[in-house]
Write a protein that holds these residues in place. Structure first.
Motif, PDB file in Angstrom:
ATOM      1  N   ARG A   1     -42.587   4.372  72.373  1.00 55.94           N
ATOM      2  CA  ARG A   1     -43.848   4.642  71.795  1.00 55.94           C
ATOM      3  C   ARG A   1     -45.120   5.132  73.041  1.00 55.94           C
TER       4      ARG A   1
ATOM      5  N   MET B   1     -47.078   8.301  73.283  1.00 58.47           N
ATOM      6  CA  MET B   1     -48.435   8.551  73.525  1.00 58.47           C
ATOM      7  C   MET B   1     -48.849   9.162  74.663  1.00 58.47           C
TER       8      MET B   1
ATOM      9  N   TYR C   1     -48.772  12.655  73.875  1.00 56.53           N
ATOM     10  CA  TYR C   1     -49.857  13.162  73.021  1.00 56.53           C
ATOM     11  C   TYR C   1     -51.131  13.143  73.727  1.00 56.53           C
ATOM     12  N   GLN C   2     -51.358  12.372  74.831  1.00 56.05           N
ATOM     13  CA  GLN C   2     -52.666  12.497  75.447  1.00 56.05           C
ATOM     14  C   GLN C   2     -52.551  13.859  76.340  1.00 56.05           C
TER      15      GLN C   2
ATOM     16  N   ARG D   1     -50.767  15.406  57.217  1.00 55.91           N
ATOM     17  CA  ARG D   1     -50.058  15.355  58.336  1.00 55.91           C
ATOM     18  C   ARG D   1     -49.227  16.626  58.380  1.00 55.91           C
TER      19      ARG D   1
ATOM     20  N   GLU E   1     -52.309  14.677  62.762  1.00 56.34           N
ATOM     21  CA  GLU E   1     -53.156  14.455  61.478  1.00 56.34           C
ATOM     22  C   GLU E   1     -54.476  15.199  61.515  1.00 56.34           C
TER      23      GLU E   1
ATOM     24  N   GLY F   1     -57.654  13.318  69.944  1.00 55.88           N
ATOM     25  CA  GLY F   1     -57.374  11.882  70.292  1.00 55.88           C
ATOM     26  C   GLY F   1     -55.941  11.556  69.942  1.00 55.88           C
ATOM     27  N   ALA F   2     -55.421  10.911  71.039  1.00 54.02           N
ATOM     28  CA  ALA F   2     -53.964  10.431  70.819  1.00 54.02           C
ATOM     29  C   ALA F   2     -54.067   9.210  70.269  1.00 54.02           C
ATOM     30  N   HIS F   3     -53.209   8.748  69.427  1.00 52.37           N
ATOM     31  CA  HIS F   3     -52.888   7.464  68.743  1.00 52.37           C
ATOM     32  C   HIS F   3     -51.461   7.205  68.963  1.00 52.37           C
ATOM     33  N   ARG F   4     -51.153   5.895  68.445  1.00 49.91           N
ATOM     34  CA  ARG F   4     -49.902   5.390  68.692  1.00 49.91           C
ATOM     35  C   ARG F   4     -48.625   6.033  68.039  1.00 49.91           C
ATOM     36  N   HIS F   5     -48.949   6.602  67.064  1.00 46.95           N
ATOM     37  CA  HIS F   5     -47.791   7.426  66.249  1.00 46.95           C
ATOM     38  C   HIS F   5     -48.259   8.800  65.911  1.00 46.95           C
TER      39      HIS F   5
ATOM     40  N   ALA G   1     -54.543  13.187  66.746  1.00 46.78           N
ATOM     41  CA  ALA G   1     -55.614  13.400  65.837  1.00 46.78           C
ATOM     42  C   ALA G   1     -56.031  14.757  66.060  1.00 46.78           C
TER      43      ALA G   1
END
Length: 162
Positions: free
Chosen positions: A87, A91, A94-95, A118, A128, A146-150, A153
């Motif tokens: 995880r 993340m 994703y960032q 999604r 998302e 924006g990066a989230h845990r899963h 955005a």
């Protein structure tokens, strides 16, 4: 890491994976036929996704008869630690794509969030963003915000902007 004796992941392997710089997503995993025995594999691969396959002894197989089996509670703890690491690495990845252009294949509505969908971008990042039922099965352009845990955005832009 899945081996004939269970999940084998010492602190050195976890550290090597945690400290690897973000890159295109790679999947890392191993099996009884190709176990990742040391940290050199992870230093080379720098995975952002770890495939966790818990060991399960099957009667009659050589692995089930090996001495010094890793206790189930140790395998479970190592699996939990690797899942947490996966995880964190996801993340981090994703960032690394925030503010980048994304081409997203919209796959489904976000449950409980009207006007949100999604999908997956070409780099296998779960995304998302704003959208509706008419977007499902279509590619849309967006930018990560924006990066989230899963997931990442994103906001749509161009002809696909809402």
């Amino acid at each position: 890491i899945h081996t004939a004796k269970g999940i084998r992941a010492d602190a050195g392997i976890l550290e090597a994976v945690e400290n690897a710089p973000p890159r295109l997503p790679r999947r890392a995993g191993s099996s009884q036929s190709r176990p990742a025995k040391d940290r050199s594999y992870f230093e080379f691969a720098r995975p952002e996704v770890l495939a966790l396959v818990p060991f399960s002894a099957r009667r009659g197989t050589p692995a089930a008869q090996l001495p010094d089996q890793v206790p189930p509670e140790v395998r479970k703890d190592r699996g939990r630690r690797l899942a947490e690491l996966e995880r964190l690495l996801a993340m981090r990845y994703y960032q690394s794509v925030v503010s980048q252009e994304l081409e997203v294949l919209v796959e489904q509505p976000v449950p409980g969030c009207d006007g949100r969908v999604r999908g997956t971008d070409r780099r296998y990042v779960p995304v998302e963003l704003a959208g509706g039922a008419g977007d499902i099965g279509r590619f849309v352009w967006a930018s990560g915000v924006g990066a989230h845990r899963h997931f990442l955005a994103a906001e749509r832009f161009g002809a696909d902007g809402l």
